[in-house]
Scaffold this motif. Structure first.
Motif, PDB file in Angstrom:
ATOM      1  N   GLY A 174       6.702  16.463   4.785  1.00  0.00           N
ATOM      2  CA  GLY A 174       5.680  15.935   5.679  1.00  0.00           C
ATOM      3  C   GLY A 174       4.872  17.050   6.322  1.00  0.00           C
ATOM      4  N   LEU A 175       5.554  18.121   6.695  1.00  0.00           N
ATOM      5  CA  LEU A 175       4.884  19.298   7.251  1.00  0.00           C
ATOM      6  C   LEU A 175       3.917  19.880   6.230  1.00  0.00           C
ATOM      7  N   MET A 176       4.367  20.048   5.008  1.00  0.00           N
ATOM      8  CA  MET A 176       3.528  20.571   3.929  1.00  0.00           C
ATOM      9  C   MET A 176       2.281  19.717   3.725  1.00  0.00           C
ATOM     10  N   ASN A 177       2.460  18.407   3.636  1.00  0.00           N
ATOM     11  CA  ASN A 177       1.350  17.523   3.308  1.00  0.00           C
ATOM     12  C   ASN A 177       0.193  17.642   4.293  1.00  0.00           C
ATOM     13  N   THR A 178       0.514  17.750   5.579  1.00  0.00           N
ATOM     14  CA  THR A 178      -0.550  17.848   6.572  1.00  0.00           C
ATOM     15  C   THR A 178      -1.114  19.264   6.663  1.00  0.00           C
ATOM     16  N   SER A 247       7.990  17.226  -8.693  1.00  0.00           N
ATOM     17  CA  SER A 247       8.342  15.985  -8.001  1.00  0.00           C
ATOM     18  C   SER A 247       7.096  15.448  -7.311  1.00  0.00           C
ATOM     19  N   ILE A 248       6.856  14.141  -7.458  1.00  0.00           N
ATOM     20  CA  ILE A 248       5.650  13.528  -6.915  1.00  0.00           C
ATOM     21  C   ILE A 248       6.023  12.226  -6.201  1.00  0.00           C
ATOM     22  N   VAL A 249       5.443  11.999  -5.027  1.00  0.00           N
ATOM     23  CA  VAL A 249       5.611  10.727  -4.320  1.00  0.00           C
ATOM     24  C   VAL A 249       4.485   9.792  -4.752  1.00  0.00           C
ATOM     25  N   LYS A 281       0.047   5.239  -7.967  1.00  0.00           N
ATOM     26  CA  LYS A 281      -0.843   6.388  -7.888  1.00  0.00           C
ATOM     27  C   LYS A 281      -0.234   7.434  -6.960  1.00  0.00           C
ATOM     28  N   GLU A 282      -0.672   8.671  -7.142  1.00  0.00           N
ATOM     29  CA  GLU A 282      -0.309   9.732  -6.204  1.00  0.00           C
ATOM     30  C   GLU A 282      -1.408   9.828  -5.157  1.00  0.00           C
ATOM     31  N   TYR A 283      -1.049   9.666  -3.896  1.00  0.00           N
ATOM     32  CA  TYR A 283      -2.013   9.815  -2.811  1.00  0.00           C
ATOM     33  C   TYR A 283      -1.975  11.251  -2.291  1.00  0.00           C
ATOM     34  N   ASN A 287      -4.983   8.673   4.443  1.00  0.00           N
ATOM     35  CA  ASN A 287      -6.206   7.869   4.347  1.00  0.00           C
ATOM     36  C   ASN A 287      -6.304   7.142   3.006  1.00  0.00           C
ATOM     37  N   ASP A 288      -5.716   7.723   1.959  1.00  0.00           N
ATOM     38  CA  ASP A 288      -5.749   7.075   0.644  1.00  0.00           C
ATOM     39  C   ASP A 288      -5.055   5.716   0.701  1.00  0.00           C
ATOM     40  N   GLN A 289      -3.934   5.680   1.401  1.00  0.00           N
ATOM     41  CA  GLN A 289      -3.193   4.426   1.539  1.00  0.00           C
ATOM     42  C   GLN A 289      -4.018   3.401   2.324  1.00  0.00           C
TER      43      GLN A 289
END
Length: 306
Positions: A174-178, A247-249, A281-283, A287-289
């Motif tokens: 979560g830290l990485m994503n933001t 690995s992909i969410v 899909k990979e978001y 905002n994509d969601q």
């Protein structure tokens, strides 16, 4: 093209042993100047000694590289900030941060003490926060940075007895994503490494006859790729025993239900469509969601999107 790090400065936390040591030595071998950070505690985080870090520095220097040892506790922001300042004063910049420091205090959730739970979170998650926070202004100023979080299959998929470790290791994702979203315009790329290696952290968790396959040296090439000039961004690489994967969410496209059908019974009725993997899909941001939900709702209600 050979990946090199000449002129780059790297900080590797938890670099006195295991994966961190391997990362530090490999970065130095390819031209980076390296801060070998290690508190020198035991696997559970107890104690402190600078001997391991100094030994890694000696090994790097013997091979013709340049490195300094640092014993900052990653849970102490003032110590981490001083470490970053030391690197900047000595070499003028910090280009690479490898958040590798960690501890284990494994117990089933029913038996784990909350103090132990919090300590593991503090080292893995807040340690990564502290170190990244300390280098962030400098990387923005340089308009260049490469940050790697160390995640784990225990966080991505779960592992019995590791609720504390797993929670921390998913937290760094979560830290990485933001950070990816906030650092992009400053030339900062943030990724995560999910290693599988035989180290003192894992020696009790794996069959002895397989430990020889899980060399830290088989993981480090993935780390080197992640922090390279042309490396990826917002990417989780898993690495172990010579196998590398991503690995992909994903999130399924889902299904819009009209207001009268927004009930748990209708969700159950339509669950196959809601969870259909062919629509996933990979978001790349939250905002994509939101956009997907609003688009489906607008289509269902006959509202024209502006």
């Amino acid at each position: 093209m050979t990946i090199r790090f000449d002129g780059k400065v790297a900080i590797v936390t938890g670099a006195g042993n295991g994966l961190g040591k391997c990362h530090a030595i490999a970065l130095a071998a390819r031209g980076a100047k390296v801060v070998v950070n290690d508190l020198g505690g035991a696997r559970d985080g107890v104690g402190a000694s600078s001997e391991a870090a100094r030994a890694v520095v000696a090994e790097i220097e013997a091979a013709g590289g340049e490195a300094i040892a640092n014993g900052a506790d990653v849970t102490n922001y003032e110590q981490v900030e001083a470490m970053v300042n030391e690197a900047r004063e000595k070499w003028g910049r910090v280009d690479i941060l490898v958040n590798n420091a960690g501890v284990l205090r494994d117990k089933s959730f029913s038996n784990v003490e909350l103090d132990d739970f919090g300590f593991v979170l503090d080292v893995h998650l807040m340690g990564a926060v502290n170190c990244t926070k300390a280098v962030w202004p400098l990387m923005r100023e340089q308009n260049y940075g490469r940050v790697v979080m160390t995640t784990s299959s225990s966080g991505l998929y779960g592992n019995f007895g590791q609720t504390n470790y797993g929670a921390a290791k998913m937290g760094v994702i979560g830290l990485m994503n933001t950070l990816v979203l906030e650092g992009g315009k400053y030339g900062i790329r943030v990724n995560a490494l999910s290693p599988c290696a035989a180290t003192r952290m894992t020696e009790d968790l794996m069959p002895e006859n397989l430990l020889g396959l899980l060399k830290p040296e088989s993981v480090t090439p993935a780390l080197l790729y992640l922090v390279s000039e042309d490396g990826p961004n917002r990417t989780i690489i898993t690495a172990g025993a010579g196998t590398f994967a991503r690995s992909i969410v994903y999130e399924t496209g889902g299904m819009w239900l009209p207001e009268e059908d927004q009930t748990p019974e209708k969700i159950a009725e339509h669950w196959d469509a809601i969870s259909d993997p062919s629509t996933q899909k990979e978001y790349t941001s939250g905002n994509d969601q939101t956009q997907n939900m609003l688009t489906k709702a607008a289509e269902g209600l006959g509202i024209k999107l502006q």
